[in-house]
Design a protein around this motif. Sequence first.
Motif, PDB file in Angstrom:
ATOM      1  N   CYS A  19       1.105  -1.462  -0.044  1.00 47.37           N
ATOM      2  CA  CYS A  19       0.236   0.112   0.020  1.00 47.37           C
ATOM      3  C   CYS A  19       0.940   1.372  -0.110  1.00 47.37           C
ATOM      4  CB  CYS A  19      -0.593  -0.552   0.820  1.00 47.37           C
ATOM      5  SG  CYS A  19      -1.390  -1.644   1.700  1.00 47.37           S
ATOM      6  N   CYS A  52       1.309   4.742  -2.533  1.00 43.43           N
ATOM      7  CA  CYS A  52      -0.061   4.958  -2.610  1.00 43.43           C
ATOM      8  C   CYS A  52      -0.285   5.609  -1.229  1.00 43.43           C
ATOM      9  CB  CYS A  52      -1.151   4.546  -3.517  1.00 43.43           C
ATOM     10  SG  CYS A  52      -0.882   3.981  -4.795  1.00 43.43           S
ATOM     11  N   HIS A  53      -0.067   5.606  -0.526  1.00 43.88           N
ATOM     12  CA  HIS A  53      -0.476   5.719   1.272  1.00 43.88           C
ATOM     13  C   HIS A  53       0.408   5.992   2.328  1.00 43.88           C
ATOM     14  CE1 HIS A  53      -4.710   4.909  -0.056  1.00 43.88           C
ATOM     15  NE2 HIS A  53      -4.010   4.224  -0.405  1.00 43.88           N
ATOM     16  N   TYR A  55     -11.284  12.665  -3.466  1.00 42.03           N
ATOM     17  CA  TYR A  55     -12.014  11.523  -3.816  1.00 42.03           C
ATOM     18  C   TYR A  55     -12.772  11.920  -4.925  1.00 42.03           C
ATOM     19  CZ  TYR A  55     -10.301  10.516   1.374  1.00 42.03           C
ATOM     20  OH  TYR A  55     -10.066  10.012   2.472  1.00 42.03           O
ATOM     21  N   THR A  56     -13.053   9.994  -5.166  1.00 40.88           N
ATOM     22  CA  THR A  56     -14.219  10.272  -6.508  1.00 40.88           C
ATOM     23  C   THR A  56     -15.578  10.434  -5.353  1.00 40.88           C
ATOM     24  OG1 THR A  56     -14.153   7.880  -6.020  1.00 40.88           O
ATOM     25  CG2 THR A  56     -12.604   9.173  -7.307  1.00 40.88           C
ATOM     26  N   TRP A 112     -15.423   3.119   8.531  1.00 42.01           N
ATOM     27  CA  TRP A 112     -14.429   2.112   7.989  1.00 42.01           C
ATOM     28  C   TRP A 112     -13.785   0.867   9.341  1.00 42.01           C
ATOM     29  CZ3 TRP A 112     -13.734   1.358   2.769  1.00 42.01           C
ATOM     30  CH2 TRP A 112     -13.085   1.728   2.520  1.00 42.01           C
ATOM     31  N   MET A 158      -8.606   3.803  -6.465  1.00 42.20           N
ATOM     32  CA  MET A 158      -7.568   3.519  -6.129  1.00 42.20           C
ATOM     33  C   MET A 158      -7.422   1.768  -7.059  1.00 42.20           C
ATOM     34  SD  MET A 158      -7.132   2.020  -2.308  1.00 42.20           S
ATOM     35  CE  MET A 158      -7.218   0.123  -1.713  1.00 42.20           C
TER      36      MET A 158
HETATM   37  C1  HEC Z   1      -1.985   2.603  -6.430  1.00 37.66           C
HETATM   38  C2  HEC Z   1      -2.102   2.756  -5.527  1.00 37.66           C
HETATM   39  C3  HEC Z   1      -3.261   2.633  -4.407  1.00 37.66           C
HETATM   40  C4  HEC Z   1      -2.331   1.057  -3.953  1.00 37.66           C
HETATM   41  C5  HEC Z   1      -1.390   0.944  -3.757  1.00 37.66           C
HETATM   42  C6  HEC Z   1      -3.846   1.630  -2.433  1.00 37.66           C
HETATM   43  N1  HEC Z   1      -4.056   2.947  -2.726  1.00 37.66           N
HETATM   44 FE1  HEC Z   1      -5.676   2.919  -1.031  1.00 37.66          FE
HETATM   45  N2  HEC Z   1      -5.880   4.508  -1.936  1.00 37.66           N
HETATM   46  C7  HEC Z   1      -5.430   5.080  -3.545  1.00 37.66           C
HETATM   47  C8  HEC Z   1      -6.446   6.609  -4.235  1.00 37.66           C
HETATM   48  C9  HEC Z   1      -6.083   6.971  -5.161  1.00 37.66           C
HETATM   49  C10 HEC Z   1      -7.419   6.290  -2.854  1.00 37.66           C
HETATM   50  C11 HEC Z   1      -9.092   7.425  -3.146  1.00 37.66           C
HETATM   51  C12 HEC Z   1      -9.941   6.116  -3.825  1.00 37.66           C
HETATM   52  C13 HEC Z   1     -11.157   7.206  -4.446  1.00 37.66           C
HETATM   53  O1  HEC Z   1     -11.262   8.177  -4.233  1.00 37.66           O
HETATM   54  O2  HEC Z   1     -11.358   6.549  -5.233  1.00 37.66           O
HETATM   55  C14 HEC Z   1      -7.594   4.637  -1.983  1.00 37.66           C
HETATM   56  C15 HEC Z   1      -8.430   4.722  -0.800  1.00 37.66           C
HETATM   57  C16 HEC Z   1      -7.865   3.635  -0.435  1.00 37.66           C
HETATM   58  C17 HEC Z   1      -8.989   3.755   1.187  1.00 37.66           C
HETATM   59  C18 HEC Z   1     -10.114   5.016   1.636  1.00 37.66           C
HETATM   60  C19 HEC Z   1      -9.816   5.765   2.742  1.00 37.66           C
HETATM   61  C20 HEC Z   1     -10.601   6.685   3.408  1.00 37.66           C
HETATM   62  O3  HEC Z   1      -9.898   7.816   3.513  1.00 37.66           O
HETATM   63  O4  HEC Z   1     -11.561   7.245   2.842  1.00 37.66           O
HETATM   64  C21 HEC Z   1      -8.010   2.667   1.836  1.00 37.66           C
HETATM   65  C22 HEC Z   1      -8.764   2.070   3.581  1.00 37.66           C
HETATM   66  C23 HEC Z   1      -7.311   2.730   1.706  1.00 37.66           C
HETATM   67  N3  HEC Z   1      -7.313   2.956   0.060  1.00 37.66           N
HETATM   68  C24 HEC Z   1      -6.187   1.323   1.464  1.00 37.66           C
HETATM   69  C25 HEC Z   1      -5.563   1.191   0.755  1.00 37.66           C
HETATM   70  C26 HEC Z   1      -4.635   0.051   0.982  1.00 37.66           C
HETATM   71  C27 HEC Z   1      -5.006  -0.988   2.504  1.00 37.66           C
HETATM   72  C28 HEC Z   1      -3.589  -0.062   0.201  1.00 37.66           C
HETATM   73  C29 HEC Z   1      -2.413  -1.635   0.504  1.00 37.66           C
HETATM   74  C30 HEC Z   1      -3.408  -3.015   0.987  1.00 37.66           C
HETATM   75  C31 HEC Z   1      -4.068  -0.163  -0.550  1.00 37.66           C
HETATM   76  N4  HEC Z   1      -5.042   0.946  -0.233  1.00 37.66           N
HETATM   77  C32 HEC Z   1      -3.524   0.288  -1.766  1.00 37.66           C
HETATM   78  C33 HEC Z   1      -4.984   4.680  -4.221  1.00 37.66           C
HETATM   79  C34 HEC Z   1      -4.163   3.469  -4.029  1.00 37.66           C
END
Ligand code: HEC
Length: 165
Positions: free
Chosen positions: A79, A82-83, A111-112, A122, A143
Motif C-alpha cells: 500500500c 500510494c498511502h 476522493y471520487t 471504516w 484506487m
Molecule cells: C495505486 C495506488 C494505491 C494502492 C497500491 C493502494 N491504494 Fe488505497 N487508495 C488509493 C486512492 C487513489 C484512494 C482514493 C480512492 C477514491 O477516492 O476513489 C485510496 C483509498 C483508500 C482508502 C479509503 C480511505 C478514506 O479516507 O476513505 C483506504 C482505506 C485504502 N485506500 C486502503 C488501502 C490499503 C490498505 C492498501 C494496500 C493493501 C491500498 N489502499 C493500496 C490508492 C491506492
Amino acid sequence: MNTMEITKVVGGLSGALLVLLLLKMGAEAYYFPGAEHEEQGYTIAVADEGPVEEVEAVPFSEVLAAADAGAGGRVFNKCKACHSVDAGVAKVGPSLFGVVGRAHGAEEFGYTDAIANIPGTWTPEALNEFLTKPSDYAPGTAMSFAGLPKEKDRANLIAFLSTLQ
Ligand code: HEC
C-alpha cells in the motif's frame, strides 16, 4: 439336450437377467442415495454420503482478534507506494493514519464519489470487504489495486492499521 434346447435355456436366462438388471436400475434411480426426490414422499437416510466439506464460517472479528499486526506491517508494503501512515500526509491516496473507525472519505483529499458517497465509517468489517476487492466495494474508485485475496493478510493488515491512532 440338443442345440435348439440349449439356445432356448440360454435365451431364457438372458431375458431373466435383463429384467433383473432393468429392475435394479429402476430401483436405483428411484431410491438414489443422497438426492431427495420431492415426489418420493419420504426420505431414506443414507449413512455414508461421502466426505462432506464443512466450511466453518468464522466471523471476521474472530479472525481479527487472532491477527498479527507485525505481519500486517509487512502486508502494508503493498500500500505504501500510494498511502502514508503519517497524519494528514496524502500521496497518490489519502493518509491511512487513524483510518479504522474514520468516516469514508474524511481526509483533505480529492476522493471520487465512489468513496466519498459511502455512508458510515471504516469499520474493520468494511475495510475487510473493501480490501478483498476495492472495485466491488466501491465501484468506480480511483484506487487501482486488485485486492488482497487472503483473509489472513487482510486481518493482519487491519490489525496493523488499528495501531495507527
Ligand atoms: C495505486 C495506488 C494505491 C494502492 C497500491 C493502494 N491504494 Fe488505497 N487508495 C488509493 C486512492 C487513489 C484512494 C482514493 C480512492 C477514491 O477516492 O476513489 C485510496 C483509498 C483508500 C482508502 C479509503 C480511505 C478514506 O479516507 O476513505 C483506504 C482505506 C485504502 N485506500 C486502503 C488501502 C490499503 C490498505 C492498501 C494496500 C493493501 C491500498 N489502499 C493500496 C490508492 C491506492
